[in-house]
Enzyme design. Structure first.
Site, PDB file in Angstrom:
ATOM      1  N   GLY A  42      -3.455   5.371  -3.442  1.00 30.99           N
ATOM      2  CA  GLY A  42      -3.084   4.735  -1.995  1.00 30.99           C
ATOM      3  C   GLY A  42      -2.205   5.450  -1.158  1.00 30.99           C
ATOM      4  N   VAL A  43      -1.275   4.689  -0.725  1.00 35.44           N
ATOM      5  CA  VAL A  43      -0.378   5.129   0.233  1.00 35.44           C
ATOM      6  C   VAL A  43       0.558   6.143  -0.312  1.00 35.44           C
ATOM      7  CG1 VAL A  43       2.001   4.499   1.395  1.00 35.44           C
ATOM      8  CG2 VAL A  43      -0.217   3.054   1.801  1.00 35.44           C
ATOM      9  N   ASP A  44       0.975   5.937  -1.642  1.00 33.96           N
ATOM     10  CA  ASP A  44       1.772   6.930  -2.458  1.00 33.96           C
ATOM     11  C   ASP A  44       1.061   8.114  -2.602  1.00 33.96           C
ATOM     12  OD1 ASP A  44       4.168   7.631  -4.073  1.00 33.96           O
ATOM     13  OD2 ASP A  44       3.362   6.617  -5.922  1.00 33.96           O
TER      14      ASP A  44
ATOM     15  N   SER B 219       2.621  -3.568  -1.881  1.00 32.10           N
ATOM     16  CA  SER B 219       2.253  -4.242  -2.849  1.00 32.10           C
ATOM     17  C   SER B 219       0.629  -4.831  -2.782  1.00 32.10           C
ATOM     18  CB  SER B 219       3.145  -5.608  -3.394  1.00 32.10           C
ATOM     19  OG  SER B 219       4.193  -5.192  -4.264  1.00 32.10           O
TER      20      SER B 219
ATOM     21  N   GLY C 209      -2.341  -3.393  -2.373  1.00 35.01           N
ATOM     22  CA  GLY C 209      -3.286  -2.495  -2.814  1.00 35.01           C
ATOM     23  C   GLY C 209      -3.494  -2.893  -4.247  1.00 35.01           C
ATOM     24  N   VAL C 210      -3.494  -1.863  -5.132  1.00 36.07           N
ATOM     25  CA  VAL C 210      -3.749  -2.085  -6.600  1.00 36.07           C
ATOM     26  C   VAL C 210      -2.742  -2.864  -7.007  1.00 36.07           C
ATOM     27  CG1 VAL C 210      -4.978   0.244  -6.664  1.00 36.07           C
ATOM     28  CG2 VAL C 210      -2.267  -0.050  -7.227  1.00 36.07           C
ATOM     29  N   TYR C 211      -1.475  -3.282  -6.569  1.00 36.35           N
ATOM     30  CA  TYR C 211      -0.761  -4.377  -7.096  1.00 36.35           C
ATOM     31  C   TYR C 211      -1.016  -5.613  -6.954  1.00 36.35           C
ATOM     32  CZ  TYR C 211       2.802  -0.512  -8.419  1.00 36.35           C
ATOM     33  OH  TYR C 211       3.301   0.605  -8.864  1.00 36.35           O
TER      34      TYR C 211
ATOM     35  N   ASP D 217      -2.922   6.016   9.908  1.00 38.53           N
ATOM     36  CA  ASP D 217      -2.755   6.805   8.805  1.00 38.53           C
ATOM     37  C   ASP D 217      -1.074   6.970   8.842  1.00 38.53           C
ATOM     38  OD1 ASP D 217      -1.928   8.742   6.989  1.00 38.53           O
ATOM     39  OD2 ASP D 217      -3.755  10.089   7.450  1.00 38.53           O
TER      40      ASP D 217
ATOM     41  N   ASN E 210       5.303   4.018  -7.082  1.00 37.63           N
ATOM     42  CA  ASN E 210       5.523   3.461  -8.524  1.00 37.63           C
ATOM     43  C   ASN E 210       6.614   3.863  -8.950  1.00 37.63           C
ATOM     44  OD1 ASN E 210       5.185   5.882  -9.638  1.00 37.63           O
ATOM     45  ND2 ASN E 210       2.880   5.829  -9.163  1.00 37.63           N
TER      46      ASN E 210
END
Length: 169
Positions: A33-35, A118, A120-122, A11, A25
């Site tokens: 996610g990480v953000d 980038s 993950g969701v990207y 983590d 973002n």
């Protein structure tokens, strides 16, 4: 030069390093996610501070204090969304890593932890993203005078294995 690169499944918000890198973002105001994890762990001071920064363009980076994280600093960078690879995604991803190193230049740091920017969701293809990350970090480390411990912090074992394979190549 005595820089070291390590790969671990962990983590990122709990790592005792000088700098954690946030896959942010463009608003810098938190997300998934990480953000989202970094914003939650750092506490409301991070959001307040990020509101003063005016966002961050894709490929760029911004530095903030770590607030409630064990890390002293957070380097926020905005990775590219994958659109098939023909919209400059590789160059933008490379810029993320280069600009993080530029952001922390001048700070007395000994360690920095990167997530898989980038991936993950990207939706950046992980093997391609990892190759860019490893190549760019290695080239940036070669430019540094002081040694630096770099951690590629992975959410799962599959991603960690990709980094380990890329480092052997």
């Amino acid at each position: 030069m005595d820089s070291r690169i390590e790969v671990l499944k962990a983590d990122i918000t709990r790592l005792n390093v000088d700098v954690v890198v946030n896959a942010a973002n463009e608003s810098l105001l938190g997300g998934g996610g990480v953000d989202g994890a970094i914003h939650r762990a750092a506490g409301p001071g991070l959001l307040s501070h990020c509101r003063t920064l005016g966002g961050c363009a894709t490929g760029q980076a911004r530095l903030t204090p770590g607030f409630k994280l064990p890390a002293r600093w957070i380097a926020h960078t905005v990775g590219p969304v994958w659109h098939g690879g023909d919209r400059g995604e590789a160059q933008l991803l490379q810029s993320c890593y280069r600009n993080v190193f530029e952001c922390v230049q001048g700070l007395e740091i000994e360690s920095i932890a990167f997530p898989a920017i980038s991936c993950g969701v990207y939706a950046y293809p992980p093997a391609q993203a990892v190759a860019i990350a490893v190549r760019t970090v290695q080239s940036q480390l070669a430019l540094r005078e002081a040694p630096l411990r770099v951690l590629f912090c992975c959410f799962d074992a599959v991603m960690a294995d990709l980094y380990r394979q890329a480092l052997k190549a």
